[in-house]
Design an enzyme around this catalytic site. Sequence first.
Site, PDB file in Angstrom:
ATOM      1  N   ASP A 176       0.912  -1.160   0.254  1.00  0.00           N
ATOM      2  CA  ASP A 176       0.006   0.017   0.007  1.00  0.00           C
ATOM      3  C   ASP A 176       1.025   1.136   0.004  1.00  0.00           C
ATOM      4  O   ASP A 176       1.421   1.411   1.108  1.00  0.00           O
ATOM      5  CB  ASP A 176      -0.789  -0.215   1.405  1.00  0.00           C
ATOM      6  CG  ASP A 176      -1.840   1.203   1.374  1.00  0.00           C
ATOM      7  OD1 ASP A 176      -1.550   2.367   0.900  1.00  0.00           O
ATOM      8  OD2 ASP A 176      -3.047   0.731   1.516  1.00  0.00           O
ATOM      9  N   HIS A 177       1.145   1.694  -1.205  1.00  0.00           N
ATOM     10  CA  HIS A 177       2.338   2.840  -1.313  1.00  0.00           C
ATOM     11  C   HIS A 177       2.128   3.998  -0.122  1.00  0.00           C
ATOM     12  O   HIS A 177       3.153   4.581  -0.004  1.00  0.00           O
ATOM     13  CB  HIS A 177       2.423   3.124  -2.543  1.00  0.00           C
ATOM     14  CG  HIS A 177       1.372   4.343  -3.017  1.00  0.00           C
ATOM     15  ND1 HIS A 177       0.134   4.035  -3.449  1.00  0.00           N
ATOM     16  CD2 HIS A 177       1.658   5.613  -3.465  1.00  0.00           C
ATOM     17  CE1 HIS A 177      -0.482   4.992  -4.013  1.00  0.00           C
ATOM     18  NE2 HIS A 177       0.475   6.086  -3.889  1.00  0.00           N
ATOM     19  N   HIS A 239      -5.963   2.519   1.035  1.00  0.00           N
ATOM     20  CA  HIS A 239      -5.188   3.551   1.528  1.00  0.00           C
ATOM     21  C   HIS A 239      -6.262   4.446   2.893  1.00  0.00           C
ATOM     22  O   HIS A 239      -5.507   4.642   3.924  1.00  0.00           O
ATOM     23  CB  HIS A 239      -5.170   4.742   0.525  1.00  0.00           C
ATOM     24  CG  HIS A 239      -4.484   4.177  -0.589  1.00  0.00           C
ATOM     25  ND1 HIS A 239      -3.333   3.490  -0.738  1.00  0.00           N
ATOM     26  CD2 HIS A 239      -4.415   4.403  -2.029  1.00  0.00           C
ATOM     27  CE1 HIS A 239      -2.959   3.075  -1.990  1.00  0.00           C
ATOM     28  NE2 HIS A 239      -3.867   3.746  -2.785  1.00  0.00           N
TER      29      HIS A 239
HETATM   30  C1  BG6 Z   1      -3.482   4.679  -6.482  1.00  0.00           C
HETATM   31  C2  BG6 Z   1      -4.637   4.945  -7.168  1.00  0.00           C
HETATM   32  O1  BG6 Z   1      -3.263   3.532  -5.559  1.00  0.00           O
HETATM   33  O2  BG6 Z   1      -3.202   5.905  -5.636  1.00  0.00           O
HETATM   34  C3  BG6 Z   1      -4.816   6.099  -8.119  1.00  0.00           C
HETATM   35  O3  BG6 Z   1      -4.889   3.715  -7.693  1.00  0.00           O
HETATM   36  C4  BG6 Z   1      -4.428   7.471  -7.426  1.00  0.00           C
HETATM   37  O4  BG6 Z   1      -6.105   6.284  -8.598  1.00  0.00           O
HETATM   38  C5  BG6 Z   1      -2.975   7.003  -6.498  1.00  0.00           C
HETATM   39  O5  BG6 Z   1      -4.084   8.314  -8.197  1.00  0.00           O
HETATM   40  C6  BG6 Z   1      -2.928   8.355  -5.639  1.00  0.00           C
HETATM   41  O6  BG6 Z   1      -1.490   8.200  -4.952  1.00  0.00           O
HETATM   42  P1  BG6 Z   1      -0.392   9.271  -4.898  1.00  0.00           P
HETATM   43  O7  BG6 Z   1       0.366   8.887  -4.288  1.00  0.00           O
HETATM   44  O8  BG6 Z   1      -0.535  10.207  -6.106  1.00  0.00           O
HETATM   45  O9  BG6 Z   1      -1.461  10.090  -3.887  1.00  0.00           O
END
Ligand code: BG6
Length: 495
Positions: A176-177, A239
């Site tokens: 989960d980045h 998230h």
């Molecule tokens: C991803 C989603 O997990 O997170 C995307 O699939 C979203 O739709 C993205 O744009 C948002 O990540 P960040 O790090 O750019 O806020």
Amino acid sequence: MSSKVIITIFGANGDLAKRKLYPSLFRLYKSGNLSKHFAVIGTARRPWSKEYFESVVVESITDLADSPEQAQEFASHFYYQSHDVQDTEHYIELRKLQNSLDEQYQAEHNKLFFLSMAPQFFGTIAKHLKSEQIVDGKGFERLIVEKPFGTDLASASKLNDNLLATFDEEQIFRIDHYLGKEMIQSIFAIRFANLLFENVWNHDYIDNVQITFAEKLGVEERGGYYDHSGALRDMVQNHTLQLLSLLAMDKPKTFTKDDIRAEKIKVFKHLHKPTDNDLKKLFIRGQYTSGKVDGKKYISYRSEPNVDPESTTETFASGAFFVDSERFRGVPFFFRTGKRLTAKGTHVNIVFKQVESIFGSSLQPNVLTIYIQPTEGFSLSMNGKEVGEQFNLAPLTLDYRTDATASGASPEPYEKLIYDVLNNDSTNFSQWDEVRSSWELIDRIETLWANNEVPLHHYKSGTMGPEASFELLNQFEADWNWRPDEAYRKEGRLG
Ligand code: BG6
């Protein structure tokens, strides 16, 4: 940490690999966290030569390398194998390559597999890794799985069972980045290293918590995927609930993986399960229509490429979760997430209860804001005295933002997370029990939405979502704290 490893990436020609994985591996290499004893096998269907693969890798790190020689040296560790995930023969080839690289780089049989492709292939890959003895029990063997982890509880469970046939739960790292973002990790420090907050972090003092994941972009070129997913699956099941668990958890006994995970899982288990009628009131959905921001026109979601012109997929979701724990019973955790909103920003606002006023005028509640991105830092809004002879109250804000140098030096989420995997530290990954609990609740909302039991609200591109999201908070006598659209409107920047 063992940086002796052969890393195999399934989906090596994908966007994620080029934008995130290769640069993150390079940063780890540059900081000495990947030694010379590593190699990367990139696989995908397309036939690529090693030279071409190296050139792709070099291109993805051009801005980061100190010299072309350094970039080339790094890229020389990359090998490519054209691979059809359904074809057993190809795994036999993969094993040979794996073994010969292991010998060449003296990687001590350590293996890391990264699944960065369509999830329907994850099970097949895991099965073949075992049957073709690429996973052979020698050295460490770890698996990183990209999201989405299923599209509902049934598919997630099936996927998990497939992975468990080859790997143990301890070997599976579900990415989960957001959990790799610097400020999300800072939540531990804010909460558990400050008496000031630790003692008031409960329902006696906190009125509500607000989590906003706002994106300015639309679906871009991902319409095909997104139209089958929607905001609830794309951003909330993973998230939002992961972030909520860090905000709501009790203090772990020690700052170690097992104690942290034990507290996190309790939050998921205590997620309040409202009746269907309450779910209809507590969770709302929206979809963007065309709009104009800063003189630029944006098309509606339904006109985006690869999106059904009559799509009812939500590009915005908002709602209130509750956690039935001693600490937080009755406190709403509001969230909103959407595409084509006014500004890009992930913020958490902890809104404290009002103090009783002895001043004859009402007071602003204290609000602790955690800025997760794009700026990083905190602010605390308080009540002070206006300078002057008379006693008038005035709002004031204590503000701390990380400076640009520190932000520049902070690791990219994928860099941090791969570093954790090499360290066998799964603190910042989703555990199966968490995934299962979140799907249990999300599935119920999805069903109500799929049956059109909840209206789909439309909102103009460039606004902060439909009115219904504001009304939702009003029912709890609360208001969204962060309202960038108001400033845009005043400045005449919204069409
Ligand atoms: C991803 C989603 O997990 O997170 C995307 O699939 C979203 O739709 C993205 O744009 C948002 O990540 P960040 O790090 O750019 O806020």
